[in-house]
Every structure is written in structure tokens, then in C-alpha cells.
Design a protein around this motif. Structure first.
Motif, PDB file in Angstrom:
ATOM      1  N   TYR A 158       0.825  -1.215   0.000  1.00  0.00           N
ATOM      2  CA  TYR A 158       0.000   0.000   0.000  1.00  0.00           C
ATOM      3  C   TYR A 158       0.861   1.267   0.000  1.00  0.00           C
ATOM      4  N   GLU A 160       1.943   3.217  -2.282  1.00  0.00           N
ATOM      5  CA  GLU A 160       1.417   4.324  -3.085  1.00  0.00           C
ATOM      6  C   GLU A 160       0.010   4.714  -2.642  1.00  0.00           C
ATOM      7  N   ASP A 161      -0.738   3.715  -2.174  1.00  0.00           N
ATOM      8  CA  ASP A 161      -2.147   3.930  -1.842  1.00  0.00           C
ATOM      9  C   ASP A 161      -2.350   4.889  -0.678  1.00  0.00           C
ATOM     10  N   VAL A 162      -1.342   5.043   0.170  1.00  0.00           N
ATOM     11  CA  VAL A 162      -1.516   5.887   1.359  1.00  0.00           C
ATOM     12  C   VAL A 162      -1.360   7.370   1.041  1.00  0.00           C
ATOM     13  N   GLY A 163      -0.956   7.688  -0.180  1.00  0.00           N
ATOM     14  CA  GLY A 163      -0.843   9.102  -0.557  1.00  0.00           C
ATOM     15  C   GLY A 163       0.120   9.849   0.346  1.00  0.00           C
ATOM     16  N   PRO A 164      -0.333  10.976   0.923  1.00  0.00           N
ATOM     17  CA  PRO A 164       0.594  11.814   1.708  1.00  0.00           C
ATOM     18  C   PRO A 164       1.115  11.141   2.977  1.00  0.00           C
ATOM     19  N   TRP A 165       0.505  10.016   3.354  1.00  0.00           N
ATOM     20  CA  TRP A 165       1.010   9.313   4.550  1.00  0.00           C
ATOM     21  C   TRP A 165       2.223   8.448   4.221  1.00  0.00           C
TER      22      TRP A 165
ATOM     23  N   MET B   1      -1.544   0.946  -7.970  1.00  0.00           N
ATOM     24  CA  MET B   1      -2.357   0.993  -6.756  1.00  0.00           C
ATOM     25  C   MET B   1      -2.949  -0.382  -6.439  1.00  0.00           C
ATOM     26  N   PHE B   3      -5.029  -0.892  -3.364  1.00  0.00           N
ATOM     27  CA  PHE B   3      -6.025  -0.841  -2.296  1.00  0.00           C
ATOM     28  C   PHE B   3      -7.304  -1.578  -2.666  1.00  0.00           C
ATOM     29  N   LEU B 127      -0.913  17.407   6.610  1.00  0.00           N
ATOM     30  CA  LEU B 127      -0.568  16.818   5.302  1.00  0.00           C
ATOM     31  C   LEU B 127      -1.341  17.447   4.153  1.00  0.00           C
ATOM     32  N   GLU B 134      -7.051   6.927   0.791  1.00  0.00           N
ATOM     33  CA  GLU B 134      -5.709   7.068   1.396  1.00  0.00           C
ATOM     34  C   GLU B 134      -5.769   6.917   2.919  1.00  0.00           C
ATOM     35  N   ALA B 137      -6.247   3.135   3.599  1.00  0.00           N
ATOM     36  CA  ALA B 137      -4.994   2.415   3.327  1.00  0.00           C
ATOM     37  C   ALA B 137      -3.984   2.674   4.444  1.00  0.00           C
ATOM     38  N   SER B 138      -3.980   3.910   4.957  1.00  0.00           N
ATOM     39  CA  SER B 138      -3.046   4.261   6.039  1.00  0.00           C
ATOM     40  C   SER B 138      -3.395   3.555   7.344  1.00  0.00           C
ATOM     41  N   VAL B 141      -1.736   0.203   6.997  1.00  0.00           N
ATOM     42  CA  VAL B 141      -0.272   0.313   7.107  1.00  0.00           C
ATOM     43  C   VAL B 141       0.130   0.675   8.540  1.00  0.00           C
TER      44      VAL B 141
END
Lengths: 175, 175
Positions: A158, A160-165, B1, B3, B127, B134, B137-138, B141
Motif C-alpha cells: 500500500y 502508493e495507496d496511502v498518498g501523503p502518509w 495501486m 487498495f 498533510l 488514502e 490504506a493508512s 499500514v
């Protein structure tokens, strides 16, 4: 120093259930993702752990107790699991690991190791002299390291999927 | 991606059992060891995860769905768990985390999010703009990262005990 044989056995006994809870029944994409060429997928980690139960920890324990430093350990084959790992389902590897681990911990307990036995030394083919206590502590750390690897490899799916995280530590440096 | 909402829920649903299998009933030394000042012990990771269930993932999901980018999330308090974490036993935190996670995943499923909903954007206080996808997904993670942290912290208890094996990656650079 913190090593305690009883606590080590307790932690080692939990690893099959931890990995089964993490991985059992997950879609193939999660089981076969990897961080890069030459690195282990979660499925291969299981194969590597099975191979360690067969060839590493208890066999080396017996060599130390029977021969001390006079007989070096067989070098561990980091790729020795590959042939059987590709032919097994993930569920099979999870079952095999659980059965081998359980038998190996029974064998370990049957040895009734005292502090004097834990002080006994063996000969690692590349690291040199090691004690039985160090071998058993490494077994625990090796388990924990591979659990960490499995969840890290999964997390990176994931990335890339978390974006800004994506600065989250477990995702590693931005690529 | 990569997700997938269904797979994310599957992984999120397993974390309480993974942590309970790893930590449940372990001696206090394993639950309260840490890597250094200002870092989380396994017990504090549980408190932090409980606090995230209470204040982070689902509350932010609701803010995105209800207000979009117009209402920034509350900043997450990385120390917000401290007061209640010291008063709870590890078993209590494990139970609390499992109950909150279960309720939150039910709430998430009740939202019946489609791709269009997952594209919706919210405003993170530091952010900037983020999508609901996102955020979710975070969440996954974040769980995996803290499982990795727990086993890494545990492994480091045996950093000296492993002797010549101290080069093992999870132990980090020699100190």
C-alpha cells in the motif's frame, strides 16, 4: 542479559499462531508480494521457517550437546527451502510449521537444560564459537525478525495507496 | 495501486488477535521494554491503537463523508493515550482494542463505501488534502507498522543475549 529459557519457549510457541492469524486465507497477492529481487515473500518466509525447524535450531542444539566445539554446525542454506516452498500451499506451510515447531519445543523441553548446559559452546561455521544460550536467544530473535519482515512486506503493498502518509516509517525511504 | 476495501477490512480485523497472540499473558518485562526514551513499549502501542480507534480512523472517515475538505481533521494527539494506558492492565487494553476495532469495522461496513465515496477528499491538518481511500490504506499500514514495532522492541530485549548473531537485521546497527 535478559535470556530466560522458559520465556523463550513461550514466545517461540506462539509464532505459528501469530503467522496463521496474519496470513491464513489471505488472497495470493498478499502472500507473494516482496520488497525486491532476492527478498522473501510472506509465503517464502514460512518456507524458510519450516526449513529452519528441520535443519537449524534443534539440530544445532544437539550438535552442541553431543560434540561441543569439535564439530562445526552444517552451514545453513538460505535457499534450502525454495524447492519445497513453491510446491506447497500457504495453508500447508502454516500447518507444517506449526507441527514442526511444536515437536521441536517438546524436544527442547525434554533436554531439561540447566544454566550449565546453556553455557556449553559450539562452533558456528562462520561466526566462530557460540553458546547454546546464544543459539536459543537467536531462535527467538529470528522469529520476531521474520514476523516484522512479513508485516513490512505487506505494508509496502500500500506504499502508493496511502498518498501523503507515505512518510510512515514502515514504508521506508521514499522511492 | 493495490487498495481493496474488502481486503483492508480483512487485515484490520485480524490485528487484535495478532497482538493478543503475541502479547497476551507475557511477563511484564516484555510488555514494558522500549527502544529508547520517547518510544512506545508494546503496552503503549496497545494504548495508542485504542486511542486511534477512539479518535482517528472512523471519526476522520465521518468528517470526510459529512464535510469534505471544508472541515480539517482534529490533529491526532500522539500522547493522548498516556493517561489511560498507565491505569490499564495489558489484558484490559487487548480486550478494549478488540472491542473497539470490531465496532469500528462494523461501522465502516455499514457505510457501504463505493469507489466514488473512496475518492472523496478531506483536509489533514498538516498533510493537506487526502482521500478517504488514502486514509483507509493508512489505517492498514499503521496497524502493520505497529505490529512490526512490537516485535522489534521485543527482539531488542535479547540484543546482547544473541552474542555473535547480533548482526541480525532486526537488532539494528551495533551500539
Amino acid at each position: 542479559m535478559s535470556f530466560c529459557l522458559e520465556e523463550s519457549i513461550e514466545i517461540l510457541s506462539r509464532t505459528p499462531a501469530v503467522l496463521s492469524t496474519l496470513l491464513g486465507g489471505l488472497p495470493e497477492e498478499w502472500l507473494h508480494c516482496r520488497e525486491g529481487e532476492g527478498t522473501f515473500s510472506p509465503h517464502e518466509v514460512l518456507g524458510h521457517l519450516v526449513f529452519g525447524e528441520q535443519t537449524d535450531w534443534i539440530p544445532r542444539t544437539r550438535i552442541i550437546l553431543e560434540s561441543g566445539e569439535s564439530r562445526p554446525f552444517e552451514p545453513f542454506d538460505r535457499r534450502g527451502h525454495e524447492a519445497f516452498t513453491v510446491t506447497r500451499s500457504n495453508a500447508e506451510l502454516l500447518r507444517e510449521f506449526a507441527a514442526l515447531r511444536s515437536a521441536n519445543l517438546e524436544a527442547l523441553q525434554a533436554l531439561q537444560l540447566d544454566e550449565r548446559a546453556l553455557d556449553r559452546r559450539g562452533m558456528h561455521p562462520s561466526l566462530g564459537p557460540v553458546t547454546l544460550r546464544e543459539l536459543l536467544a537467536s531462535w527467538v530473535v529470528h522469529d520476531l525478525g521474520h514476523i516484522a519482515q512479513v508485516v513490512r512486506v505487506m505494508a509496502k503493498r500500500y506504499r502508493e495507496d496511502v498518498g501523503p502518509w507515505r512518510e510512515m516509517t514502515i514504508l521506508g525511504p521514499a522511492q
